[in-house]
Design a protein around this motif. Structure first.
Motif, mmCIF file in Angstrom:
data_model
loop_
_atom_site.group_PDB
_atom_site.id
_atom_site.type_symbol
_atom_site.label_atom_id
_atom_site.label_comp_id
_atom_site.label_asym_id
_atom_site.label_seq_id
_atom_site.Cartn_x
_atom_site.Cartn_y
_atom_site.Cartn_z
ATOM 1 N N PRO A 168 1.710 -0.281 2.874
ATOM 2 C CA PRO A 168 0.412 0.326 2.598
ATOM 3 C C PRO A 168 -0.301 0.704 3.891
ATOM 4 N N ARG A 169 -1.209 1.663 3.802
ATOM 5 C CA ARG A 169 -1.959 2.161 4.956
ATOM 6 C C ARG A 169 -3.418 1.722 4.843
ATOM 7 N N ILE A 170 -4.140 1.826 5.957
ATOM 8 C CA ILE A 170 -5.556 1.515 5.940
ATOM 9 C C ILE A 170 -6.353 2.717 6.459
ATOM 10 N N ALA A 171 -7.597 2.790 6.041
ATOM 11 C CA ALA A 171 -8.582 3.666 6.677
ATOM 12 C C ALA A 171 -9.624 2.714 7.249
ATOM 13 N N SER A 172 -9.582 2.493 8.544
ATOM 14 C CA SER A 172 -10.392 1.422 9.134
ATOM 15 C C SER A 172 -11.880 1.723 9.119
ATOM 16 N N HIS A 173 -12.247 3.007 9.209
ATOM 17 C CA HIS A 173 -13.676 3.353 9.237
ATOM 18 C C HIS A 173 -13.879 4.767 8.720
ATOM 19 N N SER A 174 -13.917 4.885 7.396
ATOM 20 C CA SER A 174 -14.129 6.163 6.704
ATOM 21 C C SER A 174 -14.882 5.916 5.413
ATOM 22 N N ASN A 175 -15.641 6.924 4.987
ATOM 23 C CA ASN A 175 -16.383 6.841 3.736
ATOM 24 C C ASN A 175 -15.878 7.874 2.730
ATOM 25 N N ALA A 176 -16.629 8.052 1.661
ATOM 26 C CA ALA A 176 -16.222 8.950 0.576
ATOM 27 C C ALA A 176 -16.756 10.355 0.809
ATOM 28 N N ARG A 177 -15.853 11.320 0.915
ATOM 29 C CA ARG A 177 -16.226 12.714 1.178
ATOM 30 C C ARG A 177 -16.998 13.329 0.013
ATOM 31 N N SER A 178 -16.755 12.845 -1.196
ATOM 32 C CA SER A 178 -17.471 13.393 -2.352
ATOM 33 C C SER A 178 -18.958 13.067 -2.310
ATOM 34 N N LEU A 179 -19.338 12.056 -1.517
ATOM 35 C CA LEU A 179 -20.754 11.702 -1.361
ATOM 36 C C LEU A 179 -21.355 12.264 -0.088
ATOM 37 N N CYS A 180 -20.522 12.442 0.919
ATOM 38 C CA CYS A 180 -20.975 12.977 2.206
ATOM 39 C C CYS A 180 -19.848 13.828 2.763
ATOM 40 N N ALA A 181 -20.041 15.140 2.763
ATOM 41 C CA ALA A 181 -18.932 16.076 3.003
ATOM 42 C C ALA A 181 -18.629 16.250 4.489
ATOM 43 N N HIS A 182 -18.342 15.157 5.147
ATOM 44 C CA HIS A 182 -17.897 15.207 6.545
ATOM 45 C C HIS A 182 -16.367 15.130 6.563
ATOM 46 N N PRO A 183 -15.695 15.925 7.407
ATOM 47 C CA PRO A 183 -14.229 15.900 7.426
ATOM 48 C C PRO A 183 -13.628 14.526 7.712
ATOM 49 N N ARG A 184 -14.379 13.665 8.415
ATOM 50 C CA ARG A 184 -13.845 12.336 8.727
ATOM 51 C C ARG A 184 -13.829 11.410 7.515
ATOM 52 N N ASN A 185 -14.500 11.791 6.468
ATOM 53 C CA ASN A 185 -14.476 10.993 5.253
ATOM 54 C C ASN A 185 -13.261 11.329 4.401
ATOM 55 N N LEU A 186 -12.985 10.481 3.437
ATOM 56 C CA LEU A 186 -11.803 10.619 2.587
ATOM 57 C C LEU A 186 -12.156 11.276 1.254
ATOM 58 N N ALA A 187 -11.306 12.224 0.838
ATOM 59 C CA ALA A 187 -11.453 12.805 -0.495
ATOM 60 C C ALA A 187 -11.098 11.754 -1.545
ATOM 61 N N ASP A 188 -11.585 11.945 -2.759
ATOM 62 C CA ASP A 188 -11.341 10.957 -3.810
ATOM 63 C C ASP A 188 -9.851 10.732 -4.049
ATOM 64 N N ASP A 189 -9.044 11.794 -3.969
ATOM 65 C CA ASP A 189 -7.613 11.602 -4.212
ATOM 66 C C ASP A 189 -6.960 10.826 -3.069
ATOM 67 N N GLN A 190 -7.502 10.932 -1.858
ATOM 68 C CA GLN A 190 -6.990 10.123 -0.751
ATOM 69 C C GLN A 190 -7.342 8.649 -0.954
ATOM 70 N N ILE A 191 -8.585 8.390 -1.348
ATOM 71 C CA ILE A 191 -8.984 7.006 -1.632
ATOM 72 C C ILE A 191 -8.113 6.431 -2.736
ATOM 73 N N ALA A 192 -7.883 7.223 -3.789
ATOM 74 C CA ALA A 192 -7.052 6.762 -4.904
ATOM 75 C C ALA A 192 -5.627 6.468 -4.445
ATOM 76 N N ALA A 193 -5.096 7.294 -3.539
ATOM 77 C CA ALA A 193 -3.735 7.070 -3.037
ATOM 78 C C ALA A 193 -3.649 5.784 -2.230
ATOM 79 N N LEU A 194 -4.639 5.538 -1.387
ATOM 80 C CA LEU A 194 -4.654 4.290 -0.615
ATOM 81 C C LEU A 194 -4.715 3.086 -1.544
ATOM 82 N N ILE A 195 -5.548 3.191 -2.570
ATOM 83 C CA ILE A 195 -5.673 2.090 -3.526
ATOM 84 C C ILE A 195 -4.361 1.866 -4.269
ATOM 85 N N GLN A 196 -3.747 2.949 -4.721
ATOM 86 C CA GLN A 196 -2.492 2.839 -5.472
ATOM 87 C C GLN A 196 -1.393 2.190 -4.648
#
Length: 315
Positions: free
Chosen positions: A190-218
């Motif tokens: 599994p992988r980590i995102a050490s310091h990123s937020n949700a792009r759907s709430l704050c549209a900064h490129p450094r944040n993660l799209a919902d499908d990326q968050i879902a993939a990390l969780i899966q």
């Protein structure tokens, strides 16, 4: 209110020490450091990850990376309250001891130039988390701010395979979207995102799209909600309530057991209101307790991250 222990998966103290060797982690009288020993004690810290980051003005080689590791040993591990975390057993001991764990990560592998021997040396020196890029492109992949948005290179793929063989955790926080999905194809760990937020709430490129968050969780990975104001809220002053929105989004996507925090303290020049350093984490804790159970908030602050490290760090 209960006083939870805390884990922070990303700070940039080593960068500041690299830039100014006179600074003291143990007792900072200059006010230049966010993360200090007294503030970690205030936060009930059980683990702090210290990122090795080489600023753009410095040469992209092993030299500043090794200087950073030297500073880690001389200025952080030399403090009696701190203990080095390199293994699953080290992580397992943290909840039953009074010392604060210190783990090393590498933020941007530019200086390795694709040389896997250099990666193996860093592993021997205790580096346990690696982000292949910072914001720009290098020999291994494109960073999230690289306009072309390329994925992993051939050298980058070999690097990922060697990290997986060694047991080094791979951090996706600064990868381009394409490189993120290239990395997601490597299934063993599994992988980590050490310091990123949700792009759907704050549209900064450094944040993660919902499908990326879902993939990390899966895949059983981890997401470190960060306190970088421009990753928390696009317009206006960021507040703790805005940080909670990102926590809620990750939980909505099924990540309540994979959520942690990665402050980015000492890597930022502005702050979420009332969240300026680890000594103020109790304010975030209290806000979370108004919405979540004590057991769940305890997992967010330390339990989830420690459980992950016990499971996935080398034995």
């Amino acid at each position: 209110m209960p006083n939870f222990r805390s884990v922070d998966f990303h700070c940039d103290v080593l960068w500041k020490l690299l830039e100014d060797r006179s600074l003291s982690f143990e007792q900072d009288h200059t006010g230049k450091l966010d993360v200090t020993l007294p503030r970690l004690r205030q936060a009930g810290a059980v683990l702090q990850t210290f990122a090795i980051y080489v600023p753009e003005r410095m040469e992209k080689s092993m030299v500043p990376i090794l200087h950073s590791i030297d500073l880690f040993h001389r200025k952080i591990l030399s403090v009696p309250d701190m203990t080095f975390v390199r293994s699953s057993a080290d992580a397992a001991r943290l909840m039953n001891r009074s010392k604060i764990g210190a783990m090393l990560s590498l933020e941007g592998a530019d200086g390795l130039h694709g040389d896997l021997a250099m990666l193996r040396i860093l592993f021997l020196l205790g580096v346990r988390v690696v982000g292949l890029t910072w914001n720009h492109a290098n020999w291994g992949a494109d960073g999230v701010m690289e306009p072309r948005g390329g994925g992993l290179t051939k050298k980058g793929r070999a690097f990922v395979e060697e990290c997986d063989r060694l047991g080094i955790l791979l951090d996706v926080s600064h990868l381009s979207d394409r490189a993120f999905w290239d990395l997601a194809q490597f299934a063993p760990r599994p992988r980590i995102a050490s310091h990123s937020n949700a792009r759907s709430l704050c549209a900064h490129p450094r944040n993660l799209a919902d499908d990326q968050i879902a993939a990390l969780i899966q895949q059983g990975g981890m997401i470190g909600v960060t306190f970088v104001p421009q990753f928390v809220k696009a317009i206006g002053e960021s507040e703790i309530a805005d940080v909670l929105r990102h926590v809620e989004k990750i939980c909505e996507l099924g990540g309540e057991k994979q959520l942690m925090f990665g402050s980015d303290f000492d890597g930022i020049e502005s702050y979420v209101r009332n969240l300026n350093h680890p000594g103020e984490l109790h304010k975030l804790q209290n806000a979370l307790l108004a919405r979540y159970s004590e057991e769940m908030v305890g997992r967010f602050f330390a339990g989830n991250a420690l459980q992950f490290l016990v499971k996935h760090l080398p034995g």
